[in-house]
Write a protein that holds these residues in place. Structure first.
Motif, mmCIF file in Angstrom:
data_model
loop_
_atom_site.group_PDB
_atom_site.id
_atom_site.type_symbol
_atom_site.label_atom_id
_atom_site.label_comp_id
_atom_site.label_asym_id
_atom_site.label_seq_id
_atom_site.Cartn_x
_atom_site.Cartn_y
_atom_site.Cartn_z
ATOM 1 N N LEU A 1 0.844 -1.184 0.000
ATOM 2 C CA LEU A 1 0.000 0.000 0.000
ATOM 3 C C LEU A 1 0.884 1.240 0.000
ATOM 4 C CD1 LEU A 1 -2.658 -0.970 2.710
ATOM 5 C CD2 LEU A 1 -2.654 -1.501 0.260
ATOM 6 N N SER A 2 0.432 2.245 -0.736
ATOM 7 C CA SER A 2 1.156 3.518 -0.754
ATOM 8 C C SER A 2 0.176 4.648 -0.496
ATOM 9 C CB SER A 2 1.840 3.720 -2.102
ATOM 10 O OG SER A 2 2.843 2.759 -2.310
ATOM 11 N N CYS A 3 0.690 5.715 0.075
ATOM 12 C CA CYS A 3 -0.129 6.891 0.382
ATOM 13 C C CYS A 3 0.693 8.138 0.077
ATOM 14 C CB CYS A 3 -0.547 6.863 1.841
ATOM 15 S SG CYS A 3 -1.473 8.310 2.398
ATOM 16 N N THR A 4 0.129 9.018 -0.733
ATOM 17 C CA THR A 4 0.768 10.286 -1.046
ATOM 18 C C THR A 4 0.035 11.392 -0.316
ATOM 19 O OG1 THR A 4 1.468 9.483 -3.215
ATOM 20 C CG2 THR A 4 1.446 11.864 -2.876
ATOM 21 N N ARG B 1 -6.682 0.074 10.022
ATOM 22 C CA ARG B 1 -7.595 -0.772 9.257
ATOM 23 C C ARG B 1 -8.893 -0.950 10.022
ATOM 24 N NH1 ARG B 1 -4.362 -6.604 9.571
ATOM 25 N NH2 ARG B 1 -4.794 -7.072 11.775
ATOM 26 N N GLN B 2 -9.934 -1.224 9.242
ATOM 27 C CA GLN B 2 -11.243 -1.448 9.841
ATOM 28 C C GLN B 2 -11.935 -2.565 9.085
ATOM 29 O OE1 GLN B 2 -13.801 2.013 10.066
ATOM 30 N NE2 GLN B 2 -14.995 1.089 11.711
ATOM 31 N N ALA C 1 -9.659 -6.052 5.352
ATOM 32 C CA ALA C 1 -10.198 -4.831 5.954
ATOM 33 C C ALA C 1 -10.038 -3.683 4.958
ATOM 34 C CB ALA C 1 -9.457 -4.491 7.244
ATOM 35 N N VAL C 2 -10.627 -2.562 5.301
ATOM 36 C CA VAL C 2 -10.320 -1.315 4.601
ATOM 37 C C VAL C 2 -9.145 -0.677 5.337
ATOM 38 C CG1 VAL C 2 -11.137 0.944 3.888
ATOM 39 C CG2 VAL C 2 -12.700 -1.019 3.858
ATOM 40 N N TYR C 3 -8.117 -0.354 4.599
ATOM 41 C CA TYR C 3 -6.902 0.230 5.175
ATOM 42 C C TYR C 3 -6.883 1.735 4.909
ATOM 43 C CZ TYR C 3 -4.989 -4.332 6.262
ATOM 44 O OH TYR C 3 -4.770 -5.580 6.816
#
Length: 118
Positions: A20-23, A38-39, A91-93
Motif C-alpha cells: 500500500l502507498s499513500c501520497t 484498518r477497519q 479490511a479497509v486500510y
C-alpha cells in the motif's frame, strides 16, 4: 488543505503480498507521524503501524514480522509492505497523518480495500 490518497489495495490469496502507498499533499510540517489503520466489518478502526519523522516505528502485535512501514520524507509518502497475508487481514486500510501546529491535527485518506482469500 491536507489530502491523503492511498493506492495498492486489492484481492490476494493467503500467504501472498501487497504493498500500500499513500501520497500526502498540502502544508504539513516536517515533524509528523504517519500511519496505517484498518477497519474490518463490525470492528473498530485499529492501528496497524505508524512511523515518526525520525523513522521510529510501531506495529500492532498481529502484524509484527509480516508488515513493514516506511516513509519517504522528500516525497511525503508512506508505504506499507504486507507479506504472509492472512484472511484476518481483510479490511479497509486507511492512511493517516498527525502533527502539531499550535494544536494537534489529524487527517485521513479515503481508504483502500484489502481482501485476503483463504
Amino acid at each position: 488543505q491536507v489530502q491523503l490518497v492511498e493506492s495498492g489495495g486489492g484481492l490476494v490469496q493467503a500467504g501472498g503480498s501487497l504493498r500500500l502507498s499513500c501520497t500526502i499533499s498540502g502544508s504539513v510540517p516536517s515533524r509528523n507521524t504517519m500511519g496505517w489503520y484498518r477497519q474490518a466489518p463490525g470492528n473498530q478502526r485499529e492501528l496497524v503501524a505508524s512511523i515518526t519523522s525520525d523513522s521510529i516505528t510501531t506495529y500492532a502485535d498481529p502484524v509484527k514480522g509480516r508488515f513493514t512501514i516506511s516513509r519517504d520524507n522528500a516525497k511525503n509518502t508512506v508505504s506499507l509492505q504486507m507479506n504472509s497475508l492472512k484472511p484476518e487481514d481483510t479490511a479497509v486500510y486507511y492512511c493517516n497523518i498527525k502533527f502539531w501546529r499550535f494544536k494537534t491535527y489529524e487527517y485521513w485518506g479515503q481508504g483502500t480495500q484489502v481482501t485476503v482469500s483463504s
